[in-house]
Design an enzyme around this catalytic site. Structure first.
Site, PDB file in Angstrom:
ATOM      1  N   GLY A 153      -7.734   2.199   8.154  1.00 37.01           N
ATOM      2  CA  GLY A 153      -8.342   0.908   7.869  1.00 37.01           C
ATOM      3  C   GLY A 153      -9.355   0.533   8.924  1.00 37.01           C
ATOM      4  N   HIS A 183     -16.322   4.598   8.179  1.00 38.15           N
ATOM      5  CA  HIS A 183     -15.896   4.855   6.810  1.00 38.15           C
ATOM      6  C   HIS A 183     -16.951   5.650   6.050  1.00 38.15           C
ATOM      7  CE1 HIS A 183     -12.662   1.953   7.446  1.00 38.15           C
ATOM      8  NE2 HIS A 183     -12.147   2.362   6.301  1.00 38.15           N
ATOM      9  N   ASP A 191     -18.854   0.012   9.087  1.00 42.87           N
ATOM     10  CA  ASP A 191     -18.300   0.031  10.441  1.00 42.87           C
ATOM     11  C   ASP A 191     -18.755   1.265  11.211  1.00 42.87           C
ATOM     12  OD1 ASP A 191     -16.811   2.030   9.236  1.00 42.87           O
ATOM     13  OD2 ASP A 191     -14.867   1.148   9.688  1.00 42.87           O
ATOM     14  N   GLY A 192     -19.618   2.068  10.586  1.00 41.53           N
ATOM     15  CA  GLY A 192     -20.092   3.276  11.240  1.00 41.53           C
ATOM     16  C   GLY A 192     -19.125   4.438  11.154  1.00 41.53           C
ATOM     17  N   LEU A 209      -7.468   8.032   9.349  1.00 41.32           N
ATOM     18  CA  LEU A 209      -8.060   6.723   9.156  1.00 41.32           C
ATOM     19  C   LEU A 209      -7.143   5.867   8.291  1.00 41.32           C
ATOM     20  CD1 LEU A 209     -10.613   4.923   9.573  1.00 41.32           C
ATOM     21  CD2 LEU A 209     -11.478   5.891   7.450  1.00 41.32           C
ATOM     22  N   ASP A 222     -11.940  -3.799   4.846  1.00 40.62           N
ATOM     23  CA  ASP A 222     -10.510  -3.623   4.608  1.00 40.62           C
ATOM     24  C   ASP A 222      -9.773  -4.057   5.872  1.00 40.62           C
ATOM     25  OD1 ASP A 222     -11.125  -1.498   6.274  1.00 40.62           O
ATOM     26  OD2 ASP A 222      -9.976  -0.019   5.155  1.00 40.62           O
TER      27      ASP A 222
END
Length: 114
Positions: free
Chosen positions: A73, A15, A12-13, A71, A38
């Site tokens: 998810g 995580h 997702d750029g 963070l 996730d």
């Protein structure tokens, strides 16, 4: 062939930095990589915040965070993960799709080559 040592990543750029993922892809066979997500309840929903273990989780800059900005998810579905693998990592669409479907199936022993 069933992979014996796989690597799973949320693409997702956020995580994992795309630069780190590109390095990893150079170091390991692609059939050892699996796209995962996730994805939380916000994916595909109109409501973009929810409560998780007593904390309010909401979207900020494309990811889910708690009230402290930690963070919490991903708001990314698998189709977006495949698209991100193509755009952020420079993978061919066919290879990104395999990482989302074929390689995980083989890893679990349910692929056509198992």
């Amino acid at each position: 062939m069933t992979p014996t040592a796989g690597a799973a990543s949320i693409v997702d750029g956020r995580h994992v930095d795309p630069a780190v993922l590109r390095i990893a892809l150079r170091c390991k066979r692609h059939d050892r990589f699996m796209l995962v997500t996730d994805a939380m309840p916000s994916v595909g929903a109109d409501e973009k915040s929810f409560t998780l273990q007593g904390r309010t989780i909401s979207i900020a800059d494309g990811v889910l965070v708690d009230e402290d900005g930690t963070l919490a998810g991903s708001d990314t579905d698998m189709a977006t993960s495949v698209r991100n693998a193509v755009e952020l990592l420079g993978l061919p669409l066919v290879e990104a799709a395999r990482m989302a479907s074929r390689y995980p199936a083989e890893f679990l022993g349910s692929g056509r080559n198992s």
